[in-house]
Design a protein around this motif. Structure first.
Motif, mmCIF file in Angstrom:
data_model
loop_
_atom_site.group_PDB
_atom_site.id
_atom_site.type_symbol
_atom_site.label_atom_id
_atom_site.label_comp_id
_atom_site.label_asym_id
_atom_site.label_seq_id
_atom_site.Cartn_x
_atom_site.Cartn_y
_atom_site.Cartn_z
ATOM 1 N N SER A 52 0.839 -1.191 0.000
ATOM 2 C CA SER A 52 0.000 0.000 0.000
ATOM 3 C C SER A 52 0.875 1.242 0.000
ATOM 4 O O SER A 52 1.904 1.280 0.689
ATOM 5 C CB SER A 52 -0.902 0.012 1.237
ATOM 6 O OG SER A 52 -1.741 -1.114 1.275
ATOM 7 N N VAL A 80 -11.991 0.299 -6.327
ATOM 8 C CA VAL A 80 -11.948 0.879 -4.977
ATOM 9 C C VAL A 80 -13.139 1.817 -4.897
ATOM 10 O O VAL A 80 -13.144 2.888 -5.513
ATOM 11 C CB VAL A 80 -10.639 1.651 -4.703
ATOM 12 C CG1 VAL A 80 -10.657 2.211 -3.279
ATOM 13 C CG2 VAL A 80 -9.427 0.752 -4.908
ATOM 14 N N SER A 102 -6.927 -3.035 2.920
ATOM 15 C CA SER A 102 -6.196 -1.956 2.259
ATOM 16 C C SER A 102 -6.065 -0.731 3.136
ATOM 17 O O SER A 102 -7.066 -0.105 3.485
ATOM 18 C CB SER A 102 -6.892 -1.577 0.949
ATOM 19 O OG SER A 102 -6.308 -0.425 0.383
ATOM 20 N N THR A 104 -4.331 2.085 2.139
ATOM 21 C CA THR A 104 -4.387 3.273 1.291
ATOM 22 C C THR A 104 -5.829 3.682 1.011
ATOM 23 O O THR A 104 -6.177 4.869 1.088
ATOM 24 C CB THR A 104 -3.643 3.028 -0.027
ATOM 25 O OG1 THR A 104 -2.254 2.801 0.258
ATOM 26 C CG2 THR A 104 -3.771 4.218 -0.965
ATOM 27 N N SER A 105 -6.677 2.721 0.682
ATOM 28 C CA SER A 105 -8.066 3.035 0.366
ATOM 29 C C SER A 105 -8.784 3.632 1.572
ATOM 30 O O SER A 105 -9.581 4.569 1.437
ATOM 31 C CB SER A 105 -8.793 1.778 -0.110
ATOM 32 O OG SER A 105 -8.159 1.236 -1.240
ATOM 33 N N LEU A 145 -16.964 0.308 2.193
ATOM 34 C CA LEU A 145 -15.806 0.445 1.317
ATOM 35 C C LEU A 145 -15.390 -0.944 0.845
ATOM 36 O O LEU A 145 -15.131 -1.829 1.666
ATOM 37 C CB LEU A 145 -14.647 1.119 2.060
ATOM 38 C CG LEU A 145 -13.313 1.163 1.314
ATOM 39 C CD1 LEU A 145 -13.401 2.070 0.089
ATOM 40 C CD2 LEU A 145 -12.188 1.633 2.245
ATOM 41 N N ILE A 147 -12.796 -3.078 -1.977
ATOM 42 C CA ILE A 147 -11.631 -2.929 -2.843
ATOM 43 C C ILE A 147 -11.411 -4.198 -3.659
ATOM 44 O O ILE A 147 -11.988 -5.249 -3.381
ATOM 45 C CB ILE A 147 -10.355 -2.601 -2.039
ATOM 46 C CG1 ILE A 147 -9.891 -3.829 -1.255
ATOM 47 C CG2 ILE A 147 -10.572 -1.422 -1.120
ATOM 48 C CD1 ILE A 147 -8.444 -3.775 -0.810
ATOM 49 N N ASP A 178 -16.612 6.035 -6.860
ATOM 50 C CA ASP A 178 -15.308 5.530 -7.285
ATOM 51 C C ASP A 178 -14.247 6.445 -6.682
ATOM 52 O O ASP A 178 -14.189 7.636 -6.995
ATOM 53 C CB ASP A 178 -15.234 5.539 -8.813
ATOM 54 C CG ASP A 178 -13.941 4.960 -9.351
ATOM 55 O OD1 ASP A 178 -12.852 5.454 -8.977
ATOM 56 O OD2 ASP A 178 -14.011 4.031 -10.170
ATOM 57 N N LEU A 179 -13.386 5.903 -5.819
ATOM 58 C CA LEU A 179 -12.452 6.763 -5.088
ATOM 59 C C LEU A 179 -11.386 7.358 -5.996
ATOM 60 O O LEU A 179 -10.867 8.445 -5.722
ATOM 61 C CB LEU A 179 -11.811 5.992 -3.928
ATOM 62 C CG LEU A 179 -12.545 6.159 -2.580
ATOM 63 C CD1 LEU A 179 -13.978 5.678 -2.680
ATOM 64 C CD2 LEU A 179 -11.799 5.437 -1.464
ATOM 65 N N PHE A 193 -2.300 3.911 -5.774
ATOM 66 C CA PHE A 193 -2.794 3.065 -4.697
ATOM 67 C C PHE A 193 -1.711 2.172 -4.106
ATOM 68 O O PHE A 193 -1.715 1.887 -2.906
ATOM 69 C CB PHE A 193 -3.943 2.187 -5.207
ATOM 70 C CG PHE A 193 -5.239 2.929 -5.356
ATOM 71 C CD1 PHE A 193 -6.090 3.104 -4.278
ATOM 72 C CD2 PHE A 193 -5.606 3.470 -6.581
ATOM 73 C CE1 PHE A 193 -7.279 3.793 -4.407
ATOM 74 C CE2 PHE A 193 -6.797 4.161 -6.725
ATOM 75 C CZ PHE A 193 -7.636 4.330 -5.632
#
Length: 286
Positions: A52, A80, A102, A104-105, A145, A147, A178-179, A193
């Motif tokens: 990440s 994501v 995750s 980062t997400s 959330l 991923i 959508d991130l 990401f």
């Protein structure tokens, strides 16, 4: 050399030629979700791995970035996403399930809630892999959330014009964010990401050999995306055209623009007190 790999289809374009024996890789591959690989790298149990982006920022003094290799998007990422039963701006105090897979997400989602949607949900760690999709209705929540492959599957089902999804749990998600697109709209920059890194203690020549194999395999993908998409469709149950669109939309380089997006993300994390201030350091050329 012990080399980490994410099992999601977004890694097929980097490992596809290695998997098929077209490109040799002088090391053993160890597979795990992003948070598992983060832990293994932090514990020194892997020599080179995709991790990440946040894991790099969390302990930049431990790692060296592999040049020109990342998983990024410049707009939609499609894998994501926040799936919600109400608008994101109305999720203040509501239960939002976040993926345990995750870092980062989750960090990006927190920034979006703080600065774009102006809401403070109650974040609840949860599981959201492909095997968990059928049980999404089992947990009380207002948004989730998701991923990786599971996010692509849910997104494709929600957007499908030809299939009637039998699961009312998915139909309840009237809003999907959508991130990658949300970050692009907010900052105008690409989003990174994941990155590939080597331990600073790893032998440079051996790490460079791993890097060369990964780059060669990544370049092989350009002429073989249809084969990779067919493989991805079998693995996920998502139609091949959707997989092809997805894999074609991702970028696996680390250009100036990608670095601008990465450093902007890190700058915002530092300002929020989520990671220490640091700098980008790369694996040296021989």
């Amino acid at each position: 050399m012990r080399v980490g790999r994410i099992p999601y289809i977004n890694c097929y374009p980097v490992y596809g030629a290695i998997d098929r024996g077209v490109i040799p890789l002088p090391g053993s591959i160890i597979t795990g979700v992003p948070t598992a690989l983060n832990r293994q790298m932090a514990a020194g149990e892997l020599d080179v791995s995709v991790i990440s982006a946040v894991e790099y920022a969390r302990d930049a003094t431990r790692y060296l970035l592999l040049p020109d290799l990342a998983i990024s998007c410049d707009g939609p990422v499609r894998s994501v996403a926040l799936f919600s039963k109400r608008p994101a701006s109305e999720l203040h105090g509501r239960r939002v399930l976040i993926s345990r897979s995750s870092m980062t997400s989750v960090a990006l989602l927190e920034l979006l809630f703080d600065h774009v949607w102006d809401a403070r949900p109650a974040f609840i760690p949860s599981d959201a892999e492909l095997s968990d999709v059928d049980r999404f209705a089992d947990e009380e929540h207002d948004a989730r959330l998701v991923i990786g492959d599971a996010a692509l599957l849910v997104w494709s089902r929600l957007r499908s014009d030809t299939e009637q999804d039998p699961q009312p749990a998915l139909a309840a998600y009237r809003y999907a964010y959508d991130l990658g697109s949300e970050w692009k709209s907010w900052t105008g920059l690409p989003f990174v990401f994941a990155v590939w890194v080597a331990q600073r203690t790893a032998p440079v020549a051996e790490a460079l050999a791993i890097h060369a194999g990964l780059i060669a395999s990544r370049n092989w993908r350009l002429e073989h995306l249809h084969a990779l998409a067919a493989q991805a469709a079998i693995a996920t149950g998502v139609r091949k055209p959707v997989c092809l669109e997805y894999l074609s939309g991702l970028d696996y380089g680390l250009s100036y623009q990608h670095l601008a997006g990465l450093t902007e993300f890190f700058r915002r994390l530092v300002a929020a007190g989520k990671v220490p201030n640091g700098s980008l350091s790369f694996l040296p050329a021989p």
